[in-house]
Design a protein around this motif. Structure first.
Motif, PDB file in Angstrom:
ATOM      1  N   ARG A  17       5.934   6.623 -14.238  1.00 27.54           N
ATOM      2  CA  ARG A  17       6.940   5.831 -13.534  1.00 27.54           C
ATOM      3  C   ARG A  17       6.377   4.465 -13.119  1.00 27.54           C
ATOM      4  NH1 ARG A  17      11.309   9.060 -11.842  1.00 27.54           N
ATOM      5  NH2 ARG A  17      10.994  11.266 -12.324  1.00 27.54           N
ATOM      6  N   LEU A  18       5.108   4.453 -12.678  1.00 26.23           N
ATOM      7  CA  LEU A  18       4.489   3.170 -12.331  1.00 26.23           C
ATOM      8  C   LEU A  18       4.383   2.272 -13.559  1.00 26.23           C
ATOM      9  CD1 LEU A  18       1.615   4.385  -9.966  1.00 26.23           C
ATOM     10  CD2 LEU A  18       3.699   3.155  -9.301  1.00 26.23           C
ATOM     11  N   GLU A  19       4.024   2.859 -14.687  1.00 24.57           N
ATOM     12  CA  GLU A  19       3.899   2.075 -15.915  1.00 24.57           C
ATOM     13  C   GLU A  19       5.262   1.540 -16.361  1.00 24.57           C
ATOM     14  OE1 GLU A  19       1.537   2.523 -20.135  1.00 24.57           O
ATOM     15  OE2 GLU A  19       2.587   4.291 -19.346  1.00 24.57           O
ATOM     16  N   ALA A  20       6.283   2.380 -16.267  1.00 19.77           N
ATOM     17  CA  ALA A  20       7.621   1.956 -16.688  1.00 19.77           C
ATOM     18  C   ALA A  20       8.136   0.794 -15.843  1.00 19.77           C
ATOM     19  CB  ALA A  20       8.583   3.138 -16.613  1.00 19.77           C
ATOM     20  N   ASP A  21       7.727   0.757 -14.581  1.00 19.13           N
ATOM     21  CA  ASP A  21       8.155  -0.330 -13.684  1.00 19.13           C
ATOM     22  C   ASP A  21       7.224  -1.536 -13.729  1.00 19.13           C
ATOM     23  OD1 ASP A  21      10.334   1.125 -12.861  1.00 19.13           O
ATOM     24  OD2 ASP A  21       9.345   1.950 -11.091  1.00 19.13           O
ATOM     25  N   GLY A  22       6.194  -1.494 -14.583  1.00 14.28           N
ATOM     26  CA  GLY A  22       5.270  -2.609 -14.705  1.00 14.28           C
ATOM     27  C   GLY A  22       4.278  -2.726 -13.572  1.00 14.28           C
ATOM     28  N   LEU A  23       4.148  -1.677 -12.770  1.00 20.66           N
ATOM     29  CA  LEU A  23       3.285  -1.754 -11.595  1.00 20.66           C
ATOM     30  C   LEU A  23       1.820  -1.448 -11.890  1.00 20.66           C
ATOM     31  CD1 LEU A  23       5.652  -0.024  -9.007  1.00 20.66           C
ATOM     32  CD2 LEU A  23       5.166  -2.463  -9.254  1.00 20.66           C
ATOM     33  N   PHE A  41       0.849  -1.192   0.000  1.00 22.81           N
ATOM     34  CA  PHE A  41       0.000   0.000   0.000  1.00 22.81           C
ATOM     35  C   PHE A  41       0.879   1.235   0.000  1.00 22.81           C
ATOM     36  CE2 PHE A  41      -2.293   3.456   2.072  1.00 22.81           C
ATOM     37  CZ  PHE A  41      -3.510   3.431   1.400  1.00 22.81           C
ATOM     38  N   LEU A  42       0.612   2.146  -0.890  1.00 22.10           N
ATOM     39  CA  LEU A  42       1.365   3.394  -0.983  1.00 22.10           C
ATOM     40  C   LEU A  42       0.392   4.563  -0.944  1.00 22.10           C
ATOM     41  CD1 LEU A  42       3.947   5.086  -1.577  1.00 22.10           C
ATOM     42  CD2 LEU A  42       3.398   4.809  -4.005  1.00 22.10           C
ATOM     43  N   CYS A  43       0.592   5.466   0.011  1.00 15.76           N
ATOM     44  CA  CYS A  43      -0.184   6.701   0.071  1.00 15.76           C
ATOM     45  C   CYS A  43       0.706   7.832  -0.430  1.00 15.76           C
ATOM     46  CB  CYS A  43      -0.653   6.978   1.496  1.00 15.76           C
ATOM     47  SG  CYS A  43      -1.555   8.543   1.666  1.00 15.76           S
ATOM     48  N   ALA A  44       0.371   8.380  -1.559  1.00 11.56           N
ATOM     49  CA  ALA A  44       1.107   9.510  -2.126  1.00 11.56           C
ATOM     50  C   ALA A  44       0.319  10.774  -1.820  1.00 11.56           C
ATOM     51  CB  ALA A  44       1.283   9.325  -3.630  1.00 11.56           C
ATOM     52  N   ALA A  66      -3.911  27.042 -11.101  1.00 14.62           N
ATOM     53  CA  ALA A  66      -2.545  26.685 -11.471  1.00 14.62           C
ATOM     54  C   ALA A  66      -2.044  25.528 -10.610  1.00 14.62           C
ATOM     55  CB  ALA A  66      -1.633  27.898 -11.319  1.00 14.62           C
ATOM     56  N   CYS A  67      -2.388  25.556  -9.318  1.00 11.54           N
ATOM     57  CA  CYS A  67      -2.001  24.463  -8.426  1.00 11.54           C
ATOM     58  C   CYS A  67      -2.640  23.148  -8.852  1.00 11.54           C
ATOM     59  CB  CYS A  67      -2.400  24.797  -6.993  1.00 11.54           C
ATOM     60  SG  CYS A  67      -1.414  26.088  -6.197  1.00 11.54           S
ATOM     61  N   VAL A  68      -3.904  23.201  -9.277  1.00 11.78           N
ATOM     62  CA  VAL A  68      -4.603  21.989  -9.709  1.00 11.78           C
ATOM     63  C   VAL A  68      -3.923  21.395 -10.946  1.00 11.78           C
ATOM     64  CG1 VAL A  68      -6.769  21.081 -10.612  1.00 11.78           C
ATOM     65  CG2 VAL A  68      -6.807  22.700  -8.714  1.00 11.78           C
ATOM     66  N   SER A  69      -3.624  22.236 -11.922  1.00  9.48           N
ATOM     67  CA  SER A  69      -2.977  21.734 -13.138  1.00  9.48           C
ATOM     68  C   SER A  69      -1.575  21.221 -12.854  1.00  9.48           C
ATOM     69  CB  SER A  69      -2.930  22.838 -14.198  1.00  9.48           C
ATOM     70  OG  SER A  69      -4.215  23.071 -14.727  1.00  9.48           O
ATOM     71  N   TYR A  70      -0.879  21.876 -11.941  1.00  8.62           N
ATOM     72  CA  TYR A  70       0.453  21.383 -11.567  1.00  8.62           C
ATOM     73  C   TYR A  70       0.346  19.999 -10.919  1.00  8.62           C
ATOM     74  CZ  TYR A  70       4.961  21.102  -9.166  1.00  8.62           C
ATOM     75  OH  TYR A  70       6.178  20.691  -8.689  1.00  8.62           O
ATOM     76  N   LEU A  71      -0.654  19.812 -10.049  1.00 14.68           N
ATOM     77  CA  LEU A  71      -0.840  18.506  -9.439  1.00 14.68           C
ATOM     78  C   LEU A  71      -1.164  17.459 -10.503  1.00 14.68           C
ATOM     79  CD1 LEU A  71      -1.086  16.656  -6.992  1.00 14.68           C
ATOM     80  CD2 LEU A  71      -3.475  17.354  -6.794  1.00 14.68           C
ATOM     81  N   ASP A  72      -2.000  17.803 -11.475  1.00 14.19           N
ATOM     82  CA  ASP A  72      -2.279  16.873 -12.575  1.00 14.19           C
ATOM     83  C   ASP A  72      -0.984  16.442 -13.258  1.00 14.19           C
ATOM     84  OD1 ASP A  72      -4.977  16.992 -12.120  1.00 14.19           O
ATOM     85  OD2 ASP A  72      -5.414  18.385 -13.747  1.00 14.19           O
ATOM     86  N   GLU A  73      -0.109  17.394 -13.446  1.00 14.44           N
ATOM     87  CA  GLU A  73       1.176  17.126 -14.087  1.00 14.44           C
ATOM     88  C   GLU A  73       2.025  16.167 -13.241  1.00 14.44           C
ATOM     89  OE1 GLU A  73       4.367  20.311 -14.361  1.00 14.44           O
ATOM     90  OE2 GLU A  73       3.453  20.437 -16.348  1.00 14.44           O
ATOM     91  N   VAL A  74       2.070  16.410 -11.939  1.00 11.69           N
ATOM     92  CA  VAL A  74       2.854  15.576 -11.032  1.00 11.69           C
ATOM     93  C   VAL A  74       2.298  14.148 -10.994  1.00 11.69           C
ATOM     94  CG1 VAL A  74       3.476  15.238  -8.615  1.00 11.69           C
ATOM     95  CG2 VAL A  74       3.641  17.513  -9.634  1.00 11.69           C
ATOM     96  N   ILE A  75       0.964  14.038 -10.930  1.00 10.13           N
ATOM     97  CA  ILE A  75       0.362  12.701 -10.914  1.00 10.13           C
ATOM     98  C   ILE A  75       0.622  11.988 -12.236  1.00 10.13           C
ATOM     99  CG2 ILE A  75      -1.834  11.464 -10.839  1.00 10.13           C
ATOM    100  CD1 ILE A  75      -2.798  13.500  -8.807  1.00 10.13           C
ATOM    101  N   ASN A 118      -1.120  -4.365 -11.991  1.00  7.12           N
ATOM    102  CA  ASN A 118      -1.839  -4.955 -10.859  1.00  7.12           C
ATOM    103  C   ASN A 118      -2.041  -3.949  -9.726  1.00  7.12           C
ATOM    104  OD1 ASN A 118       0.748  -4.738  -9.923  1.00  7.12           O
ATOM    105  ND2 ASN A 118       0.829  -6.768  -9.002  1.00  7.12           N
ATOM    106  N   THR A 119      -2.110  -2.677 -10.064  1.00  5.59           N
ATOM    107  CA  THR A 119      -2.251  -1.643  -9.046  1.00  5.59           C
ATOM    108  C   THR A 119      -3.618  -0.963  -9.148  1.00  5.59           C
ATOM    109  OG1 THR A 119       0.123  -1.191  -8.991  1.00  5.59           O
ATOM    110  CG2 THR A 119      -1.315   0.535  -8.171  1.00  5.59           C
ATOM    111  N   ILE A 120      -4.300  -0.897  -8.028  1.00  2.00           N
ATOM    112  CA  ILE A 120      -5.548  -0.135  -7.919  1.00  2.00           C
ATOM    113  C   ILE A 120      -5.177   1.284  -7.513  1.00  2.00           C
ATOM    114  CG2 ILE A 120      -7.726   0.093  -6.672  1.00  2.00           C
ATOM    115  CD1 ILE A 120      -7.407  -3.000  -6.126  1.00  2.00           C
ATOM    116  N   ILE A 121      -5.680   2.253  -8.234  1.00  2.00           N
ATOM    117  CA  ILE A 121      -5.359   3.651  -7.953  1.00  2.00           C
ATOM    118  C   ILE A 121      -6.617   4.366  -7.481  1.00  2.00           C
ATOM    119  CG2 ILE A 121      -4.565   5.840  -8.932  1.00  2.00           C
ATOM    120  CD1 ILE A 121      -2.937   4.167 -10.933  1.00  2.00           C
TER     121      ILE A 121
END
Length: 271
Positions: free
Chosen positions: A85-91, A1-4, A70-79, A94-97
Protein backbone atom coordinates in the motif's frame (compact mmCIF):
# COMPACT_ATOMS: atom_id res chain seq x y z
CA UNK A 1 5.74 9.88 11.61
CA UNK A 2 3.60 6.75 11.66
CA UNK A 3 3.83 4.06 14.33
CA UNK A 4 2.17 0.87 13.12
CA UNK A 5 1.82 -1.35 16.18
CA UNK A 6 0.71 -4.97 15.85
CA UNK A 7 -0.55 -7.39 18.49
CA UNK A 8 1.11 -10.42 16.90
CA UNK A 9 3.19 -12.36 17.67
CA UNK A 10 1.88 -12.21 21.22
CA UNK A 11 -0.45 -14.07 23.50
CA UNK A 12 -3.12 -15.17 22.81
CA UNK A 13 -1.38 -17.24 20.14
CA UNK A 14 -4.08 -17.03 17.49
CA UNK A 15 -3.49 -16.79 13.75
CA UNK A 16 -5.30 -17.70 10.50
CA UNK A 17 -5.89 -21.43 10.13
CA UNK A 18 -3.69 -21.62 7.03
CA UNK A 19 -0.64 -20.66 9.07
CA UNK A 20 -1.54 -22.79 12.08
CA UNK A 21 -1.94 -25.84 9.83
CA UNK A 22 1.31 -25.05 8.02
CA UNK A 23 3.39 -25.06 11.18
CA UNK A 24 1.56 -27.95 12.82
CA UNK A 25 3.59 -30.24 10.52
CA UNK A 26 6.83 -28.23 10.65
CA UNK A 27 7.23 -27.12 14.26
CA UNK A 28 10.66 -27.74 15.76
CA UNK A 29 11.80 -28.47 19.28
CA UNK A 30 13.12 -25.53 21.34
CA UNK A 31 16.63 -24.69 20.19
CA UNK A 32 17.90 -24.56 23.78
CA UNK A 33 16.73 -27.26 26.22
CA UNK A 34 15.89 -26.79 29.89
CA UNK A 35 19.50 -27.14 30.98
CA UNK A 36 22.45 -25.00 31.99
CA UNK A 37 23.95 -23.48 35.10
CA UNK A 38 21.18 -20.90 35.46
CA UNK A 39 18.29 -23.37 35.29
CA UNK A 40 17.90 -23.36 39.09
CA UNK A 41 18.68 -19.66 39.53
CA UNK A 42 15.96 -17.98 41.67
CA UNK A 43 14.76 -15.92 38.75
CA UNK A 44 14.69 -18.83 36.30
CA UNK A 45 12.71 -20.89 38.78
CA UNK A 46 10.42 -17.93 39.40
CA UNK A 47 9.74 -17.53 35.69
CA UNK A 48 8.75 -21.18 35.39
CA UNK A 49 6.46 -20.92 38.41
CA UNK A 50 4.93 -17.65 37.25
CA UNK A 51 4.00 -19.02 33.86
CA UNK A 52 3.25 -22.52 35.21
CA UNK A 53 5.71 -23.81 32.64
CA UNK A 54 6.19 -27.13 34.40
CA UNK A 55 2.49 -27.89 33.87
CA UNK A 56 2.82 -27.59 30.08
CA UNK A 57 3.32 -31.06 28.62
CA UNK A 58 5.34 -31.70 25.47
CA UNK A 59 2.33 -31.91 23.17
CA UNK A 60 0.93 -28.63 24.43
CA UNK A 61 4.35 -26.99 24.18
CA UNK A 62 4.77 -28.00 20.54
CA UNK A 63 1.25 -26.84 19.75
CA UNK A 64 1.99 -23.46 21.33
CA UNK A 65 5.29 -23.17 19.43
CA UNK A 66 3.51 -23.90 16.16
CA UNK A 67 0.94 -21.23 16.99
CA UNK A 68 3.70 -18.73 17.80
CA UNK A 69 5.43 -19.38 14.47
CA UNK A 70 2.04 -19.02 12.78
CA UNK A 71 1.65 -15.59 14.40
CA UNK A 72 5.07 -14.54 13.11
CA UNK A 73 4.28 -15.56 9.53
CA UNK A 74 0.89 -13.87 9.72
CA UNK A 75 2.59 -10.66 10.85
CA UNK A 76 5.02 -10.95 7.92
CA UNK A 77 2.00 -11.19 5.66
CA UNK A 78 0.34 -8.12 7.20
CA UNK A 79 3.53 -6.06 6.94
CA UNK A 80 3.85 -7.14 3.32
CA UNK A 81 0.35 -5.78 2.68
CA UNK A 82 1.33 -2.50 4.35
CA UNK A 83 4.43 -2.20 2.17
CA UNK A 84 2.39 -2.79 -0.98
CA UNK A 85 0.00 0.00 0.00
CA UNK A 86 2.88 2.38 0.75
CA UNK A 87 4.44 1.58 -2.61
CA UNK A 88 1.15 2.06 -4.46
CA UNK A 89 0.79 5.52 -2.89
CA UNK A 90 4.38 6.47 -3.79
CA UNK A 91 5.38 6.76 -0.16
CA UNK A 92 8.25 4.26 -0.20
CA UNK A 93 10.36 6.66 -2.23
CA UNK A 94 11.01 8.87 0.79
CA UNK A 95 10.04 6.74 3.78
CA UNK A 96 12.44 5.30 6.35
CA UNK A 97 11.10 2.04 7.73
CA UNK A 98 12.13 0.63 11.11
CA UNK A 99 11.04 -2.83 12.20
CA UNK A 100 11.56 -3.69 15.85
CA UNK A 101 9.85 -5.04 18.97
CA UNK A 102 9.65 -4.30 22.68
CA UNK A 103 10.62 -7.80 23.85
CA UNK A 104 11.16 -11.35 22.67
CA UNK A 105 9.50 -14.65 23.50
CA UNK A 106 11.10 -17.66 25.18
CA UNK A 107 8.74 -20.10 23.41
CA UNK A 108 9.92 -23.00 25.52
CA UNK A 109 13.66 -22.32 25.38
CA UNK A 110 15.39 -23.00 28.71
CA UNK A 111 12.06 -24.53 29.79
CA UNK A 112 10.53 -21.04 30.02
CA UNK A 113 7.77 -19.09 28.26
CA UNK A 114 6.87 -15.44 27.90
CA UNK A 115 9.17 -12.47 28.70
CA UNK A 116 10.64 -10.30 31.48
CA UNK A 117 13.85 -12.30 31.60
CA UNK A 118 17.52 -11.74 30.90
CA UNK A 119 17.82 -14.55 28.34
CA UNK A 120 18.79 -13.66 24.78
CA UNK A 121 15.38 -14.87 23.56
CA UNK A 122 13.77 -12.21 25.78
CA UNK A 123 16.12 -9.32 25.14
CA UNK A 124 17.51 -9.75 21.62
CA UNK A 125 14.80 -8.24 19.45
CA UNK A 126 14.68 -7.45 15.72
CA UNK A 127 15.99 -4.08 14.60
CA UNK A 128 15.85 -3.50 10.86
CA UNK A 129 16.33 -0.03 9.37
CA UNK A 130 15.37 0.22 5.71
CA UNK A 131 16.35 3.42 3.88
CA UNK A 132 14.88 4.53 0.53
CA UNK A 133 18.42 4.59 -0.89
CA UNK A 134 18.89 0.94 0.04
CA UNK A 135 15.63 -0.13 -1.54
CA UNK A 136 16.61 1.78 -4.69
CA UNK A 137 19.97 -0.03 -4.84
CA UNK A 138 22.00 3.14 -4.19
CA UNK A 139 23.24 1.91 -0.81
CA UNK A 140 24.04 -1.68 0.16
CA UNK A 141 22.30 -3.51 2.97
CA UNK A 142 24.50 -4.28 5.97
CA UNK A 143 24.35 -6.51 9.00
CA UNK A 144 25.76 -5.06 12.23
CA UNK A 145 26.56 -7.32 15.17
CA UNK A 146 27.42 -4.63 17.72
CA UNK A 147 24.82 -4.52 20.52
CA UNK A 148 22.52 -1.49 20.37
CA UNK A 149 19.42 -0.46 22.30
CA UNK A 150 15.90 0.77 21.63
CA UNK A 151 16.85 4.11 23.21
CA UNK A 152 19.01 4.60 20.10
CA UNK A 153 15.97 4.87 17.84
CA UNK A 154 15.00 8.46 18.67
CA UNK A 155 18.41 10.07 17.98
CA UNK A 156 18.77 7.84 14.91
CA UNK A 157 15.49 8.98 13.39
CA UNK A 158 16.29 12.59 14.26
CA UNK A 159 19.55 12.47 12.32
CA UNK A 160 18.12 10.52 9.39
CA UNK A 161 15.39 13.14 8.97
CA UNK A 162 17.66 16.16 9.42
CA UNK A 163 16.46 17.06 12.91
CA UNK A 164 18.62 18.01 15.87
CA UNK A 165 18.15 15.61 18.78
CA UNK A 166 18.07 17.04 22.31
CA UNK A 167 21.28 16.78 24.28
CA UNK A 168 21.70 14.41 27.20
CA UNK A 169 19.87 11.46 25.67
CA UNK A 170 20.75 7.95 26.82
CA UNK A 171 20.75 6.68 23.23
CA UNK A 172 23.12 7.33 20.35
CA UNK A 173 22.44 7.82 16.67
CA UNK A 174 22.96 4.81 14.41
CA UNK A 175 22.39 6.88 11.27
CA UNK A 176 25.97 6.82 9.97
CA UNK A 177 26.15 3.06 10.41
CA UNK A 178 22.87 2.62 8.55
CA UNK A 179 24.08 4.81 5.70
CA UNK A 180 27.71 3.85 5.17
CA UNK A 181 28.55 1.11 7.66
CA UNK A 182 30.52 3.37 10.00
CA UNK A 183 31.67 1.36 13.01
CA UNK A 184 29.81 1.94 16.26
CA UNK A 185 31.65 3.18 19.30
CA UNK A 186 32.31 0.58 21.96
CA UNK A 187 29.84 0.87 24.87
CA UNK A 188 27.75 -1.29 27.20
CA UNK A 189 24.03 -1.70 26.52
CA UNK A 190 21.49 -2.07 29.33
CA UNK A 191 18.32 -4.13 29.63
CA UNK A 192 16.35 -3.67 32.85
CA UNK A 193 13.42 -5.34 34.53
CA UNK A 194 12.76 -3.37 37.69
CA UNK A 195 9.56 -5.12 38.74
CA UNK A 196 10.00 -8.26 40.89
CA UNK A 197 7.54 -10.18 38.75
CA UNK A 198 9.27 -13.54 39.31
CA UNK A 199 9.78 -13.24 43.05
CA UNK A 200 11.21 -10.93 45.69
CA UNK A 201 14.63 -9.64 44.71
CA UNK A 202 14.46 -10.72 41.06
CA UNK A 203 14.69 -7.17 39.70
CA UNK A 204 17.70 -7.08 37.41
CA UNK A 205 19.97 -5.03 35.21
CA UNK A 206 21.49 -6.97 32.32
CA UNK A 207 24.51 -5.48 30.54
CA UNK A 208 25.69 -6.54 27.07
CA UNK A 209 29.24 -5.46 26.21
CA UNK A 210 31.25 -6.90 23.34
CA UNK A 211 30.78 -10.67 23.67
CA UNK A 212 29.90 -10.54 27.37
CA UNK A 213 26.65 -10.46 29.31
CA UNK A 214 26.49 -9.64 33.03
CA UNK A 215 23.23 -9.77 34.97
CA UNK A 216 22.98 -8.10 38.39
CA UNK A 217 19.97 -8.81 40.60
CA UNK A 218 18.61 -6.95 43.57
CA UNK A 219 18.75 -10.02 45.86
CA UNK A 220 19.94 -13.00 43.81
CA UNK A 221 23.34 -14.23 42.62
CA UNK A 222 24.72 -12.45 39.54
CA UNK A 223 25.20 -14.22 36.21
CA UNK A 224 27.99 -13.82 33.67
CA UNK A 225 28.24 -15.34 30.19
CA UNK A 226 30.57 -15.26 27.19
CA UNK A 227 28.10 -15.23 24.30
CA UNK A 228 30.84 -15.83 21.74
CA UNK A 229 31.74 -19.27 23.09
CA UNK A 230 28.42 -19.90 24.85
CA UNK A 231 25.59 -18.38 22.79
CA UNK A 232 23.05 -20.66 24.47
CA UNK A 233 23.88 -19.22 27.93
CA UNK A 234 24.63 -22.57 29.51
CA UNK A 235 27.81 -21.80 31.46
CA UNK A 236 27.66 -19.20 34.22
CA UNK A 237 31.07 -17.62 34.79
CA UNK A 238 30.04 -15.33 37.66
CA UNK A 239 32.04 -17.32 40.24
CA UNK A 240 34.34 -19.26 37.93
CA UNK A 241 38.13 -18.83 38.22
CA UNK A 242 38.97 -16.45 35.37
CA UNK A 243 42.06 -14.68 34.07
CA UNK A 244 42.93 -12.14 31.43
CA UNK A 245 40.19 -10.61 29.29
CA UNK A 246 37.39 -12.63 30.90
CA UNK A 247 38.34 -11.57 34.42
CA UNK A 248 38.74 -7.93 33.39
CA UNK A 249 35.33 -7.97 31.67
CA UNK A 250 33.62 -9.48 34.71
CA UNK A 251 35.17 -6.95 37.07
CA UNK A 252 34.31 -4.04 34.80
CA UNK A 253 30.68 -5.07 34.32
CA UNK A 254 30.17 -5.88 38.00
CA UNK A 255 31.38 -2.39 38.95
CA UNK A 256 29.29 -0.81 36.22
CA UNK A 257 26.15 -2.61 37.38
CA UNK A 258 26.75 -1.63 41.02
CA UNK A 259 27.37 2.01 40.13
CA UNK A 260 24.60 2.46 37.56
CA UNK A 261 21.47 0.99 39.12
CA UNK A 262 19.73 1.72 42.42
CA UNK A 263 17.17 -1.03 42.92
CA UNK A 264 15.77 0.54 46.10
CA UNK A 265 15.37 3.87 44.35
CA UNK A 266 13.68 2.17 41.42
CA UNK A 267 11.21 0.56 43.79
CA UNK A 268 10.31 3.95 45.25
CA UNK A 269 9.85 5.39 41.77
CA UNK A 270 7.67 2.44 40.85
CA UNK A 271 5.41 3.06 43.85
Amino acid sequence: FLCASFSRPHFPLTAPRRWVDYYAERVTEPKIPATGDAFDHPMSAGMRRGFKADDINHTEMMKARAAYFACVSYLDEVIGDLMVRLEADGLLENTIIVYTADHGEMAGEHGVWWKNGWYEACTRVPLIVSLPEQRAGKLPAREVGTPVALVDLFPTLCELTGQVAPTGLAGRSLAATAKDGSPLADRPVFTDSLNPRWGAGTEFRSIRWRTWKYVAFRAAPPLFFNLASDPDEQTDLATAPLTGEALAARQYLARLAADSIDFAGAEQDRK
